[in-house]
Scaffold this active site. Structure first.
Site, PDB file in Angstrom:
ATOM      1  N   ASP A   1     -60.398  95.053   5.810  1.00 51.59           N
ATOM      2  CA  ASP A   1     -59.441  95.990   6.421  1.00 51.59           C
ATOM      3  C   ASP A   1     -58.977  96.987   5.376  1.00 51.59           C
ATOM      4  OD1 ASP A   1     -59.631  94.478   8.708  1.00 51.59           O
ATOM      5  OD2 ASP A   1     -57.776  93.356   8.332  1.00 51.59           O
TER       6      ASP A   1
HETATM    7  N1  URA Z   1     -59.392  88.854   7.613  1.00 49.93           N
HETATM    8  C1  URA Z   1     -58.565  89.895   7.904  1.00 49.93           C
HETATM    9  O1  URA Z   1     -57.662  89.761   8.718  1.00 49.93           O
HETATM   10  N2  URA Z   1     -58.768  91.064   7.253  1.00 49.93           N
HETATM   11  C2  URA Z   1     -59.732  91.244   6.330  1.00 49.93           C
HETATM   12  O2  URA Z   1     -59.845  92.330   5.756  1.00 49.93           O
HETATM   13  C3  URA Z   1     -60.576  90.152   6.044  1.00 49.93           C
HETATM   14  C4  URA Z   1     -60.381  88.966   6.698  1.00 49.93           C
END
Ligand code: URA
Length: 239
Positions: free
Chosen positions: A106
């Protein structure tokens, strides 16, 4: 080991254009095994021939494998209209055509991203059948409970995608956990904690397969994988 055109090989090593490379070759600025070559179509073997440009030997690599410590605010993509991407952060000396991140974090997640131009390897790591373990540190806005630890181990329903695979949650502090996933659903860790009413405040990926994030890189730092790290990545079990 297959013979390939000198101009094509050289243009694939960096952000040099094919035209630029051809001009250098025709101008006698490129040597192969010590001898100038003026034919851009001359065939070379990347693995064994020594190529120098303007007197500087180039280490020819068919593919490039980079580890980056992704900072927050940067998108795990090759291109984005509004935001800087992890590929934008690759320093000029490591840039080459076709680089992309093997997997997504993310925008607000930090930590290990592998950037490569090797589609086959990325496919192997990212395939839904690939259960390469990915380890994260998650700082949440409440205390870690036994119910969370048990729920993560059993699998948590996350809507249309069904139930998550068993994941390991280890409490490192009251509100800090180490989470190991063997899959990669969208916002997975945030959604798993959300099912217990907890919000993830910070998330950082610290390891993938046998690879451990190089703590000396710093935010946005990037380097090539060592030969040992590359073997570890290639050995990740896709079954
Ligand atoms: N889980 C999440 O919620 N975000 C990420 O970036 C990776 C794993």
């Amino acid at each position: 080991m297959r013979p390939e055109r000198l101009d094509k090989v050289l243009a694939g090593q960096s952000t040099w254009s094919r035209r630029e490379v051809r001009d250098w070759i025709k101008g006698g600025l490129v040597t192969v095994n010590g001898a100038p070559v003026r034919d851009p179509g001359q065939k070379i073997i990347q693995e064994t021939d020594r190529v120098a440009v303007k007197g500087r030997e180039i280490t020819l690599r068919r593919n490039l494998y980079l580890m980056m410590d992704k900072p927050a605010g940067v998108v795990s993509a090759s291109r984005d209209d509004g935001c800087p991407t992890v590929v934008d952060l690759v320093p000029p000396e490591l840039k080459r055509p076709g680089l992309f991140p093997a997997g997504r974090l993310d925008k607000d997640t930090t930590g290990m991203v592998i950037i490569t131009d090797d589609g086959a390897l990325a496919h192997r790591i990212l395939s839904p059948k690939s259960h390469v373990p990915k380890v994260y540190l998650a700082h949440i806005d409440s205390f870690i409970t036994n119910a969370m630890i048990q729920g993560f181990a059993q699998g948590i329903p996350v809507g249309e995608e069904g139930v998550t695979l068993p994941a390991e949650l280890v409490a490192l502090d009251l509100d800090l956990a180490r989470v190991t996933l063997r899959e990669g659903m969208y916002h997975q860790i945030k959604r798993m904690f959300a099912s217990y009413g907890a919000k993830v405040l910070e998330l950082r990926r610290v390891s993938m397969g046998g690879l451990v994030l190089d703590g000396t890189l710093g935010p946005g730092g990037c380097r090539e994988l060592t030969p040992r790290e590359l073997i570890l990545l290639q050995q990740t079990d896709p079954a």
